[in-house]
Design a protein around this motif. Sequence first.
Motif, PDB file in Angstrom:
ATOM      1  N   ARG A 148       0.330  -1.214   0.041  1.00  0.00           N
ATOM      2  CA  ARG A 148       0.182  -0.009  -0.057  1.00  0.00           C
ATOM      3  C   ARG A 148       0.945   1.228  -0.523  1.00  0.00           C
TER       4      ARG A 148
ATOM      5  N   ASN B 192       2.019   2.319  -3.208  1.00  0.00           N
ATOM      6  CA  ASN B 192       1.363   2.121  -4.551  1.00  0.00           C
ATOM      7  C   ASN B 192       1.495   2.999  -5.260  1.00  0.00           C
ATOM      8  N   ARG B 193       1.325   4.263  -4.297  1.00  0.00           N
ATOM      9  CA  ARG B 193       1.339   5.180  -5.137  1.00  0.00           C
ATOM     10  C   ARG B 193       2.827   6.097  -5.626  1.00  0.00           C
ATOM     11  N   GLN B 194       3.721   5.651  -5.350  1.00  0.00           N
ATOM     12  CA  GLN B 194       5.522   6.577  -4.487  1.00  0.00           C
ATOM     13  C   GLN B 194       6.081   5.682  -4.202  1.00  0.00           C
TER      14      GLN B 194
ATOM     15  N   ARG C 205       9.217  -0.038  -5.949  1.00  0.00           N
ATOM     16  CA  ARG C 205       6.874   0.409  -6.302  1.00  0.00           C
ATOM     17  C   ARG C 205       6.377  -0.722  -6.168  1.00  0.00           C
TER      18      ARG C 205
ATOM     19  N   ILE D 158     -11.013   3.792  -7.490  1.00  0.00           N
ATOM     20  CA  ILE D 158      -9.263   3.427  -7.964  1.00  0.00           C
ATOM     21  C   ILE D 158      -8.427   4.635  -9.043  1.00  0.00           C
TER      22      ILE D 158
ATOM     23  N   GLU E 138      -8.329   8.735  -9.456  1.00  0.00           N
ATOM     24  CA  GLU E 138      -8.041   9.956  -8.910  1.00  0.00           C
ATOM     25  C   GLU E 138      -7.477  11.478  -9.263  1.00  0.00           C
TER      26      GLU E 138
ATOM     27  N   TRP F 167      -5.686  10.489   0.240  1.00  0.00           N
ATOM     28  CA  TRP F 167      -5.107   8.879  -0.143  1.00  0.00           C
ATOM     29  C   TRP F 167      -5.595   8.987   1.448  1.00  0.00           C
TER      30      TRP F 167
END
Length: 192
Positions: free
Chosen positions: A24, A27-29, A78, A147, A150, A156
Amino acid sequence: MQRREATPDEVRALASPLRLRILRLCNRQARTNRELADALEKDPGTVLHHVKRLVATGFLVPEQVRKGASGALEKPYRSTGLSWQLDFPTEQGTTPWYDAGLEAFRDELYAAGPQALRGGARFDLYLNQASAQEFNDRLMALVEEFIAREDPDGDWHGGFYGLHVMPGDAGPRTPGASDGADRTGRSATAAT
């Protein structure tokens, strides 16, 4: 999205609440082992063990080595998103990944604090197998839609969903009967 059944190694890799939290966070970074250890308040050696397992099973990929703030070289990782493409076994005795998901959700919620909860519901339904599948499919489609959305100015959010058959026998159902709040257990908190 093309789905496939998870391999035994993939199921075992996701049977750890800590690994699910690592995924988790990545996931984005992309995050380094040190960043993960700090965020999770865990020993870097412990986190590295779990990161290596996630890399070996294809859930994480290392990115290019970079210079950190202190000038030392560091390797960020990542998430690949693989876990969203897998179907997991649900036979009796084969759900360690589900137990880990519940624990990871609880840990994330406690870490964020009670003010972070944006809504929730605890409920029971009377559904046949086809209706239960429809409910699940529609809810998962809604999750996937959001999802993909965004919102650029969004916060978040995390969540957890599970639908299960209740243990025991609820007895005969009286059509139209409802005992209100005790039956639904619904509570929702709007963000202010």
